[in-house]
Design a protein around this motif. Structure first.
Motif, PDB file in Angstrom:
ATOM      1  N   LYS A  19       0.807  -1.226   0.000  1.00  0.00           N
ATOM      2  CA  LYS A  19       0.000   0.000   0.000  1.00  0.00           C
ATOM      3  C   LYS A  19       0.837   1.272   0.000  1.00  0.00           C
ATOM      4  N   LEU A  20       1.853   1.335   0.859  1.00  0.00           N
ATOM      5  CA  LEU A  20       2.642   2.561   0.974  1.00  0.00           C
ATOM      6  C   LEU A  20       3.395   2.865  -0.320  1.00  0.00           C
ATOM      7  N   ARG A  21       4.013   1.845  -0.895  1.00  0.00           N
ATOM      8  CA  ARG A  21       4.757   2.045  -2.144  1.00  0.00           C
ATOM      9  C   ARG A  21       3.818   2.505  -3.261  1.00  0.00           C
ATOM     10  N   PHE A  22       2.668   1.861  -3.397  1.00  0.00           N
ATOM     11  CA  PHE A  22       1.720   2.242  -4.449  1.00  0.00           C
ATOM     12  C   PHE A  22       1.128   3.623  -4.185  1.00  0.00           C
ATOM     13  N   PHE A  23       0.911   3.952  -2.907  1.00  0.00           N
ATOM     14  CA  PHE A  23       0.389   5.275  -2.561  1.00  0.00           C
ATOM     15  C   PHE A  23       1.394   6.354  -2.955  1.00  0.00           C
TER      16      PHE A  23
END
Length: 176
Positions: free
Chosen positions: A162-166
């Motif tokens: 999630k964090l990387r894609f965000f």
């Protein structure tokens, strides 16, 4: 609150140390890759610690797996709030586990995970697209775990997923 101020100060010092800013963190893909590697290293190191206790008070961890298709359909604000909920649970799990781990290796890794997760938590509070402030009353899907290594696995999955894609999505908006 005094602990909050201390955490924010330590985050800002950490950011200065990396010569990072929220925009640089988002715009320079190497930084999120660095945090992914650090999450993998913490997970590996805690796995090498001896005599980690089973948690007598289980850690409540977010379920951080997600469908990329569903993720892409969400607004950046919705993604941010979801990750904030996940990070709040992780910070709480690390805090609860710290009180149950006296062994130095495990305690050191938990402290590092706590600092990293809390830094992301504080950082994400600085991004806002909708009126209002973040409420800690969110109820993400969660599970209880009694193994300390689960906290590290969840953190790594959150950072890698999630964090990387965000941050990738934010880069499209902030890094023109």
């Amino acid at each position: 609150s005094s602990p909050g101020l201390l955490l924010l100060t330590s985050f800002l010092l950490h950011v200065k140390e990396d010569r990072a800013s929220p925009t640089r963190l988002v715009c320079d893909n190497r930084l999120i890759q660095k945090y992914i590697v650090e999450a993998k290293d913490m997970e590996k190191r805690v796995g090498q610690c001896e005599a980690l206790p089973v948690l007598s008070c289980p850690a409540v961890l977010p379920l951080v797996d997600f469908s990329l298709q569903q993720w892409k359909s969400k607004s950046n604000e919705t993604k941010r709030r979801e990750i904030l909920c996940d990070l709040a649970l992780l910070v709480g799990a690390a805090t609860g586990a710290q009180g149950q781990v006296s062994e130095e290796c495990g305690a050191k890794q938990l402290n590092q995970l706590y600092r990293h997760a809390n830094s992301f938590f504080l950082l994400l509070q600085t991004f806002r697209w909708e009126a209002g402030h973040w409420e800690p009353s969110c109820s993400p899907h969660s599970m209880e775990q009694t193994h300390i290594t689960s906290i590290f696995l969840t953190y790594r999955q959150l950072v890698q997923g999630k964090l990387r894609f965000f941050f990738h999505d934010l880069a499209k908006v902030l890094c023109k």
